[in-house]
Design an enzyme around this catalytic site. Sequence first.
Site, PDB file in Angstrom:
ATOM      1  N   ARG A 132     102.886  51.308  17.316  1.00 16.64           N
ATOM      2  CA  ARG A 132     103.827  51.021  18.402  1.00 16.64           C
ATOM      3  C   ARG A 132     104.053  52.231  19.304  1.00 16.64           C
ATOM      4  O   ARG A 132     104.608  52.094  20.393  1.00 16.64           O
ATOM      5  CB  ARG A 132     105.155  50.553  17.800  1.00 16.64           C
ATOM      6  CG  ARG A 132     105.020  49.297  16.953  1.00 16.64           C
ATOM      7  CD  ARG A 132     106.157  49.170  15.948  1.00 16.64           C
ATOM      8  NE  ARG A 132     107.432  48.977  16.557  1.00 16.64           N
ATOM      9  CZ  ARG A 132     107.992  47.787  16.787  1.00 16.64           C
ATOM     10  NH1 ARG A 132     107.355  46.690  16.453  1.00 16.64           N
ATOM     11  NH2 ARG A 132     109.181  47.698  17.328  1.00 16.64           N
TER      12      ARG A 132
ATOM     13  N   GLU B  73     110.207  53.415  17.798  1.00 17.79           N
ATOM     14  CA  GLU B  73     109.173  54.400  17.524  1.00 17.79           C
ATOM     15  C   GLU B  73     108.688  55.114  18.785  1.00 17.79           C
ATOM     16  O   GLU B  73     108.384  56.317  18.748  1.00 17.79           O
ATOM     17  CB  GLU B  73     107.991  53.734  16.819  1.00 17.79           C
ATOM     18  CG  GLU B  73     108.263  53.313  15.383  1.00 17.79           C
ATOM     19  CD  GLU B  73     108.925  51.952  15.275  1.00 17.79           C
ATOM     20  OE1 GLU B  73     109.207  51.515  14.142  1.00 17.79           O
ATOM     21  OE2 GLU B  73     109.178  51.317  16.336  1.00 17.79           O
TER      22      GLU B  73
ATOM     23  N   LYS C 206     124.621  41.724   4.339  1.00 18.24           N
ATOM     24  CA  LYS C 206     123.441  41.818   3.496  1.00 18.24           C
ATOM     25  C   LYS C 206     123.837  41.698   2.027  1.00 18.24           C
ATOM     26  O   LYS C 206     124.826  42.291   1.597  1.00 18.24           O
ATOM     27  CB  LYS C 206     122.768  43.176   3.719  1.00 18.24           C
ATOM     28  CG  LYS C 206     121.422  43.128   4.369  1.00 18.24           C
ATOM     29  CD  LYS C 206     120.902  44.549   4.519  1.00 18.24           C
ATOM     30  CE  LYS C 206     119.476  44.562   4.998  1.00 18.24           C
ATOM     31  NZ  LYS C 206     118.992  45.942   5.177  1.00 18.24           N
TER      32      LYS C 206
END
Length: 646
Positions: free
Chosen positions: A402, A374, A289
Amino acid sequence: MTFLENITSPADVRQLSTAECQVLTKEIRDCLITTVAQTGGHLGPNLGVVELTTAIHRVFESPRDTILFDVGHQSYVHKLLTGRYPEFSTLRQRGGISGYPSRAESEHDVIENSHASSSLSWADGIAKARQLTGEQDRHVVTVIGDGALTGGMAWEALNTIAADKSQPPRKLIIVVNDNGRSYAPTVGGFAEHLDSLRTSSQYEKFLSWGKERLQQSGPPGRAAYSAMHGMKKGLKDMMAPAETGMFDELGIKYVGPVDGHDLDSLERALAKAKDYDQGPVIVHALTQKGYGYAPAMADMDDQFHAVGVIDAETGRSQPSKSTSWTSVFGDEITRIARERKDIVAITAAMLIPVGLKRFAEEFPERVFDVGIAEQHAVASAAGLSYGGLHPVVCLYATFLNRAFDQLLMDVALHKQGVTFVLDRAGITGPDGASHHGIWDIAMLQVVPGLQLAAPRDATRLVEEFNEAVAIEDAPTVVRFSRGSVGNDIEALSRTEDGVDILAEPADGLDRDVLIVSVGALADRALALAEELRQRAIGATVIDPRWVLPVPDSVLTMGKDHALVAVVEDGVKIGGIGSQIRQDLRDEDSRTGVVELGVPDEFLPHGTREEILEYAGLSVPDMLDNTLHMLPPHLAERAHRTSRRAM
């Protein structure tokens, strides 16, 4: 003109030589840094996939070959390589290009949903469709990060993909963009497995050496990029083949690990996967990243995952003089945790964004980051509650969608004391349709026993969160907005059941309209009351604080007014306004209700203020809608008063 300016489609990328592509990738990085510094956005993830996305577009032929991006926040490079450079400066701006794939923008974009872990299911379905329609020569390529692979849905899809034995085999390629992170470092057993596929000691030494080189090169820019670029020569030799463990056992061909910043190595690996005709292939690319940009490389928290407006040279942002809702919550949960040993926190790969960093620093053993999962987070919270603790599940409001089944069946059905803190509730702004947190209230309204608070300011957030964690036999929810919390709005009085009265009708005016303010829109509700006063319409403004279930005093006051106007930044269908309308009808009240909420549609991107106006939640729009719903005698009074004022 630069190479980037000449790219009108991926076909142009395929025409470039390897040397020209090296220049192109440098131009892309410069464009990303310069543009995102001005617009804000997901900088780190896109800097990390410059070579990977370029290689994909050189080996495959989009849109004939379908290229999918899981989450989609790393699709900026894809946008540039599919001809959207001329519009790229409008990134995330109202009327400009989206920060995620968008079918309205390009035939090269497929999945607009920015919720993680779904791309493998899409890929499975598209590959099956291609096979059944006789288009077996078209490849499906999906790019999914190691963070998104912590989601259960991704593993459900992998299970199906691996079990497929149909003939001829489907042309499905899974590119694992492995940077060791989702927002923060990736957690869990799968992350450990990917670690085992790296030549870990050499790889870590390589990254350490690279950071030293970047620090020695001075400010970010051409020198820093050159230093980073020069690091690559040793990496491709370090990446030796490894035992692939679970991938072998799944029966999926594995290629890698490959240096995700070496264009030649990537093209060879992807071409090998493309030529394989015996079934699905996983290409394991190691990326970093923020690659090539020193400030992002040096940021150990999130490597510039998402930034606001920054200085492109230094990476610094203007220090904020305002307090965010998230920081108010983060301070308060930490304070409470010092007093209550039973308070634990759960997050789904979003520890820093939801305000848990300080809590985690003080109580690391009491924070559970479960990755992008989740459903597991909420069911696990039910277990924690059963075990005698009080879990606080911290999510963006949009991601609670979700885990609805787990909230309903695991928490509410069992009357477990779990508190849900929903950050970025309501209209959020530049991240677009799937990031707006506008569905939570409508969704939660059907959950028996659930109690939901919507604080209007920082003081009420602290107050209502403390009330929430005191409830041990039902789910509680505290939702708050994105951005700055604003000034406190004090109440004139409070009813016995906790409803704050913020304004009464001016002297000489009747109780004509009851304005019910939900959450952070209290300032607009008060402004609406003032506009009504100027038209000789008396308005009472209240903040229920706890909006579900609707407090009795709200209904009592509603019956004393000719009209109830409910101001909320959730969808009108199933919102607080619709619930008050139903409750009043159940009590045989003839009081009218006007729902001043979000229309039933997927909202565009823009600033929060722009989207509130688009949704009809500006004060002038709310005034028009309220006047339209007044009984005839009040509407005539308002009309006469307006004419006299002209």
